[in-house]
Motif scaffolding. Structure first.
Motif, PDB file in Angstrom:
ATOM      1  N   SER A 195       0.826  -1.209   0.000  1.00 12.02           N
ATOM      2  CA  SER A 195       0.000   0.000   0.000  1.00 12.02           C
ATOM      3  C   SER A 195       0.862   1.261   0.000  1.00 12.02           C
ATOM      4  N   ARG A 196       1.935   1.254   0.799  1.00 11.55           N
ATOM      5  CA  ARG A 196       2.839   2.403   0.819  1.00 11.55           C
ATOM      6  C   ARG A 196       3.484   2.609  -0.546  1.00 11.55           C
ATOM      7  N   LEU A 200       3.207   5.930  -3.015  1.00  9.92           N
ATOM      8  CA  LEU A 200       4.375   6.646  -3.550  1.00  9.92           C
ATOM      9  C   LEU A 200       4.271   6.788  -5.058  1.00  9.92           C
ATOM     10  N   ARG A 201       3.881   5.706  -5.724  1.00  7.16           N
ATOM     11  CA  ARG A 201       3.769   5.734  -7.184  1.00  7.16           C
ATOM     12  C   ARG A 201       2.684   6.697  -7.629  1.00  7.16           C
ATOM     13  N   GLN A 202       1.562   6.723  -6.964  1.00  4.85           N
ATOM     14  CA  GLN A 202       0.475   7.623  -7.338  1.00  4.85           C
ATOM     15  C   GLN A 202       0.876   9.090  -7.145  1.00  4.85           C
ATOM     16  N   LEU A 203       1.628   9.371  -6.084  1.00  3.29           N
ATOM     17  CA  LEU A 203       2.098  10.737  -5.880  1.00  3.29           C
ATOM     18  C   LEU A 203       3.007  11.182  -7.015  1.00  3.29           C
ATOM     19  N   ASP A 204       3.835  10.271  -7.510  1.00  2.36           N
ATOM     20  CA  ASP A 204       4.724  10.611  -8.621  1.00  2.36           C
ATOM     21  C   ASP A 204       3.955  10.882  -9.905  1.00  2.36           C
ATOM     22  N   ARG A 205       2.846  10.176 -10.089  1.00  5.07           N
ATOM     23  CA  ARG A 205       2.090  10.293 -11.337  1.00  5.07           C
ATOM     24  C   ARG A 205       1.051  11.403 -11.321  1.00  5.07           C
ATOM     25  N   PHE A 206       0.559  11.781 -10.148  1.00  4.43           N
ATOM     26  CA  PHE A 206      -0.565  12.711 -10.058  1.00  4.43           C
ATOM     27  C   PHE A 206      -0.121  14.121 -10.445  1.00  4.43           C
TER      28      PHE A 206
END
Length: 371
Positions: A195-196, A200-206
């Motif tokens: 989940s962590r 992290l990946r979503q923050l990079d893509r958003f």
């Protein structure tokens, strides 16, 4: 034929065929899937918290930044955070900050500090200033008891924010951005790390704005700290801010005794947060309503009494987190009788016998409560 079975009978076109499994399902609930997850009547596996997946619905912010009373130092940091969002294209494209920060697409902000200082209110006001809707997310919405659903819920809330151009706000973010586990001993530990990693990946893509609020910033994983562009520390209001809060928070429709000194209220409420003052005013208004009639007005005495009650609650109930220091533990040295196995209960040791871990010479110590 076994006695527990029922014979399948032929029926006409109006009634379905019947067998024992139908009756068993009607009495025992939905049939379980291969992994034990409940299934709906059409065989589709149900996901998310409860029976349905969580819904992340954009809402229009109700408060503007002008309504948020903050100390000047905090407001300056908030305004800087707004500049990072408003001038993102200028900073990263025209001035080519992308050459030194090529992977940042959006902006992540962290609002941290004591409870009641206006962090969640400010997050909503930021969306109002930017003319965007807001999606509020808490841990209960994304956490799921089904394996693999928590990461999917994380992805879903980012997708909804992207689709609607909304500001994504995570309240009590320390429960979501906590440190990853270095020793994975069970499947639950692995699920936490997955989940962590997805977060992290979503923050990079958003490519939008994400706002985190927390009372426990020390719990953040270092990888999240690096990805958050600006950290704004919210502090308890200073005397000038307290005076402005008292001017703003008392509604015009509230019947107030004429002539009382707001400056005295600000002085007496030093050390309280804006959320505490809301509780003070509400309690004083309830006391006035109880009296009723001509005496049903809020007096200075009502407010002073509630201020004292708020101070007492801060001193005696709970313990506020310390954002500037690491978590501390209260360690109690065991008595000789306890070590030797006497019947003296641990609770019988007085609180003043407690001491810090560094000052305890005894090799036997028992951790009790976390600050």
């Amino acid at each position: 034929m076994p006695g527990s079975w029922k014979r399948i009978t032929e029926t006409d076109g109006e009634n379905p065929r019947y067998d024992a499994r139908t009756e068993e399902r009607d009495h025992a609930g939905p049939l379980a899937g291969p992994a034990g997850a409940p299934r709906s009547s059409d065989g589709g596996q149900e996901t998310g918290n409860g029976d349905t997946a969580p819904q992340f619905i954009p809402e229009q912010p109700r408060r503007s930044l002008d309504e948020v009373i903050l100390p000047d130092t905090v407001r300056q940091r908030v305004e800087l955070a707004l500049d990072l969002v408003a001038h993102h294209t200028l900073l990263y494209d025209t001035w080519n900050l992308r050459s030194i920060d090529p992977y940042r697409r959006g902006t992540a902000l962290n609002l941290y500090g004591p409870s009641g200082t206006g962090k969640s209110l400010c997050a909503e006001a930021l969306a109002h200033r930017l003319g965007r809707s807001v999606i509020n997310v808490d841990y209960a919405q994304i956490e799921s008891k089904y394996v693999g659903d928590t990461p999917k819920n994380i992805v879903r809330c980012f997708e909804e924010a992207h689709e609607h151009g909304a500001v994504l706000v995570f309240d009590e973010a320390d429960s979501i951005l906590g440190s990853r586990l270095s020793r994975v001993s069970q499947s639950a530990d692995h699920a936490v790390n997955v989940s962590r990693a997805v977060m992290l990946r979503q923050l990079d893509r958003f490519d939008g704005l994400v706002v985190f609020t927390t009372n426990f910033p020390r719990n953040y994983d270092a990888a999240f700290v690096r990805r958050i562009l600006t950290h704004v520390k919210f502090e308890l209001p200073d005397p000038e801010t307290l005076h402005r809060l008292w001017e703003r928070l008392l509604p015009e429709a509230l019947p107030i005794e004429p002539g009382f000194d707001r400056g005295a209220l600000a002085q007496e409420s030093a050390g309280l947060a804006g959320g505490d003052l809301v509780n003070v005013i509400t309690g004083a208004a309830a006391a006035a309503a109880r009296r009723g009639g001509e005496s049903g007005v809020v007096t200075a005495g009502d407010l002073m009494l509630e201020i004292k009650s708020a101070h007492r609650a801060r001193a005696e109930v709970g313990r506020a987190p310390e954002p500037d220091g690491p978590a501390e533990y209260t360690v109690r040295r065991l008595s000789r009788e306890e070590v030797l196995g006497s019947n003296v209960a641990p609770d019988a040791v007085k609180a003043e016998d407690a001491q810090s871990p560094d000052s305890a010479p005894s090799p036997v110590a028992a951790p009790e409560t976390q600050a």
